[in-house]
Design a protein around this motif. Structure first.
Motif, PDB file in Angstrom:
ATOM      1  N   GLU A 189       5.189   3.681  -5.729  1.00 29.34           N
ATOM      2  CA  GLU A 189       4.503   2.812  -4.774  1.00 29.34           C
ATOM      3  C   GLU A 189       3.354   3.549  -4.111  1.00 29.34           C
ATOM      4  O   GLU A 189       2.286   3.007  -3.895  1.00 29.34           O
ATOM      5  CB  GLU A 189       5.512   2.336  -3.724  1.00 29.34           C
ATOM      6  CG  GLU A 189       4.920   1.333  -2.757  1.00 29.34           C
ATOM      7  CD  GLU A 189       5.981   0.753  -1.850  1.00 29.34           C
ATOM      8  OE1 GLU A 189       5.605   0.267  -0.763  1.00 29.34           O
ATOM      9  OE2 GLU A 189       7.162   0.769  -2.221  1.00 29.34           O
ATOM     10  N   GLN A 190       3.587   4.857  -3.787  1.00 35.73           N
ATOM     11  CA  GLN A 190       2.527   5.639  -3.175  1.00 35.73           C
ATOM     12  C   GLN A 190       1.342   5.782  -4.129  1.00 35.73           C
ATOM     13  O   GLN A 190       0.188   5.625  -3.747  1.00 35.73           O
ATOM     14  CB  GLN A 190       3.070   7.006  -2.778  1.00 35.73           C
ATOM     15  CG  GLN A 190       2.040   7.870  -2.066  1.00 35.73           C
ATOM     16  CD  GLN A 190       2.635   9.204  -1.637  1.00 35.73           C
ATOM     17  OE1 GLN A 190       3.797   9.493  -1.917  1.00 35.73           O
ATOM     18  NE2 GLN A 190       1.841  10.008  -0.973  1.00 35.73           N
ATOM     19  N   THR A 240      -0.907   2.587  -4.669  1.00 35.01           N
ATOM     20  CA  THR A 240      -1.821   2.115  -3.631  1.00 35.01           C
ATOM     21  C   THR A 240      -3.268   2.331  -4.030  1.00 35.01           C
ATOM     22  O   THR A 240      -4.093   1.416  -3.963  1.00 35.01           O
ATOM     23  CB  THR A 240      -1.527   2.820  -2.297  1.00 35.01           C
ATOM     24  OG1 THR A 240      -0.181   2.563  -1.913  1.00 35.01           O
ATOM     25  CG2 THR A 240      -2.471   2.330  -1.207  1.00 35.01           C
ATOM     26  N   SER A 241      -3.581   3.538  -4.473  1.00 36.98           N
ATOM     27  CA  SER A 241      -4.954   3.822  -4.868  1.00 36.98           C
ATOM     28  C   SER A 241      -5.343   3.011  -6.102  1.00 36.98           C
ATOM     29  O   SER A 241      -6.495   2.570  -6.234  1.00 36.98           O
ATOM     30  CB  SER A 241      -5.146   5.321  -5.136  1.00 36.98           C
ATOM     31  OG  SER A 241      -4.264   5.757  -6.156  1.00 36.98           O
ATOM     32  N   ASN A 274       0.401  -5.752   1.615  1.00 35.82           N
ATOM     33  CA  ASN A 274      -1.026  -5.405   1.688  1.00 35.82           C
ATOM     34  C   ASN A 274      -1.943  -6.525   1.212  1.00 35.82           C
ATOM     35  O   ASN A 274      -3.146  -6.324   1.125  1.00 35.82           O
ATOM     36  CB  ASN A 274      -1.308  -4.155   0.839  1.00 35.82           C
ATOM     37  CG  ASN A 274      -0.559  -2.933   1.328  1.00 35.82           C
ATOM     38  OD1 ASN A 274      -0.407  -2.751   2.530  1.00 35.82           O
ATOM     39  ND2 ASN A 274      -0.084  -2.104   0.416  1.00 35.82           N
TER      40      ASN A 274
END
Length: 461
Positions: A18-19, A22-23, A148
């Motif tokens: 998940e981290q 994001t990018s 998001n």
């Protein structure tokens, strides 16, 4: 769904996935949002172009309205066609077509030697904007994680206002080139058009569209890079479950279960335009130079840059609050603020020798409230509330309604000013903003914090 022996694209744990995602999802959203930049630039560049184009070709008010509106007619038809193209060929391929049309329009309109040729070239650009305005928010909504989604879909609106501000800055600087400066203003859009085309070549298709077309494994791989392998498996199952109950036809778009949300989407789309924002964005230089006492064309072009800056600033503010405050509260705040700012402007027009700086401030407040809510909020809401299989069709219909409202306002503004005066014209827009506020308060439910599938279940209940 992929079997255990066929791992997803990311083999890291979900938290890390998940981290890392994001990018990745921000990159995909940013590339798609280049269409928003072109949308904003192409629609706003006419503001400065008209000052020179109108003079060079000695245009009447009607011819000026045609020159300004030809793009918008293309937007209407392009948005109406977006569902057919987007649902049949996918979001990505349809946007690739839009990129080519953007480039052709920029070069064609810059080389125009008559009002007719100019109108045709701008019409082609309108087709591109119509496609992009309907499909880009849908694409971003379909790749974005629920927490998001508001910020990511609003990247498109941010790109739109950056495009608007860029157009105003380009107009202001290139106006120094003299009578032919309008050609360079228009040609500038060719470069970002080609960049958009190249960027689209490297992004994946919408995972939800892929799954809806039976390409489950491919859609799952895209989702795994966005939310992680475990969450992707759950989302694939949710998407399949929701899709299994959908027909995906135009007939379904108008069935009772969809009709209510379609009505809300169309109403919000129309209200966002008939409350008058594009009179400022498209005719701002004419408003300032002809209706603000003692202001020149150069001052009007500089004022446009300030308007574009406020538009950008408050779009960024909106992005910070859409996922905190929710869509409904921001839309109500925006429409109420727009009504009040326009009412103050109407009073200012009726007071002799009223300071032009204060009148500009009232316009800036009006633009700020629009950018805070009715700009990003409406696009986001349209992208969220429809089922996957008909999302393209329904969003296309709502977006077509939006462009119909834009076309009506743009094509009638100068004639309306001649008929009822500048103050009377903005009084109409103030009343419509008040009606918009009341409609949102009564009929628009909240969608913040829910997945697209949860939103569908809420509307079905």
């Amino acid at each position: 769904m992929d079997s255990p022996s066929q791992p997803m694209a990311m083999s890291v744990p979900d938290a890390a996935g998940e981290q890392a995602s994001t990018s990745y999802v921000v990159l995909l959203s940013a590339i798609a949002a280049i269409s928003g930049f072109l949308f904003g630039f192409d629609t706003a560049v006419i503001n400065g172009v008209l000052l020179f184009f109108r003079k060079q070709f000695a245009l009447t008010n009607l011819q000026t309205e045609i020159a300004a509106s030809s793009l918008l007619l293309g937007c209407l038809i392009g948005a109406a066609s977006a569902s057919l193209l987007g649902d049949r060929y996918g979001r990505k391929k349809s946007l690739l077509l839009g990129a080519l049309l953007f480039a052709a329009s920029a070069l064609g309109s810059a080389l125009s030697d008559s009002v007719g040729f100019f109108a045709v070239a701008r019409f082609a650009g309108g087709l591109a904007i119509g496609l992009a305005s309907a499909l880009t928010p849908v694409y971003i909504a379909e790749i974005a994680p629920a927490k998001n989604r508001g910020k990511l879909v609003s990247l498109n609106q941010l790109a739109i206002v950056i495009g608007i501000l860029s157009a105003y800055l380009v107009n202001w600087q290139l106006s120094k080139l003299g009578e032919s400066s309008w050609r360079w203003m228009l040609a500038t859009a060719a470069l970002p058009s080609f960049c958009f085309f190249l960027g689209l070549l490297v992004i994946p298709e919408s995972p939800r569209w892929l799954i809806s077309r039976g390409k489950k494994e491919e859609g799952g791989r895209v989702l795994s890079r966005i939310v992680g392998a475990g969450a992707a498996r759950e989302q694939v199952a949710d998407i399949e479950r929701v899709i299994s109950s959908e027909q995906g036809s135009w007939r379904e778009v108008f069935e009772p279960g969809i009709r209510a949300r379609l009505g809300v989407a169309i109403a919000l789309a129309v209200f966002s335009q008939i409350t008058g924002i594009n009179t400022v964005l498209y005719y701002g230089s004419i408003i300032v130079s002809e209706h603000f006492r003692g202001q020149s064309s150069s001052v009007a072009l500089a004022a446009n840059v300030i308007i574009g800056g406020i538009n950008l600033l408050f779009t960024i503010v909106a992005m910070l609050f859409l996922d905190r405050w929710g869509r409904r509260g921001i839309l109500m705040t925006a429409s109420g603020g727009m009504a009040a700012a326009l009412a103050a402007l109407v009073i200012s027009f009726r007071i002799p020798s009223f300071p032009p700086t204060v009148m500009l401030l009232e316009i800036l407040v009006y633009v700020a409230f629009f950018a805070f809510g009715m700009g990003p909020g409406v696009w986001l809401y349209i992208a969220e509330i429809f089922p996957t299989k008909i999302r393209g069709r329904a969003a296309s219909l709502a977006t077509s309604s939006l462009w119909a409202g834009t076309l009506v306002v743009t094509f009638t503004f100068l004639s309306l000013v001649k008929s009822v005066g500048i103050g009377g014209t903005f009084a109409i827009y103030s009343i419509l903003s008040t009606i918009c506020f009341l409609y949102i308060w009564k009929f628009v439910p909240e969608t913040r914090g829910r997945t697209l599938e949860q939103i569908q279940e809420h509307w079905q209940r």
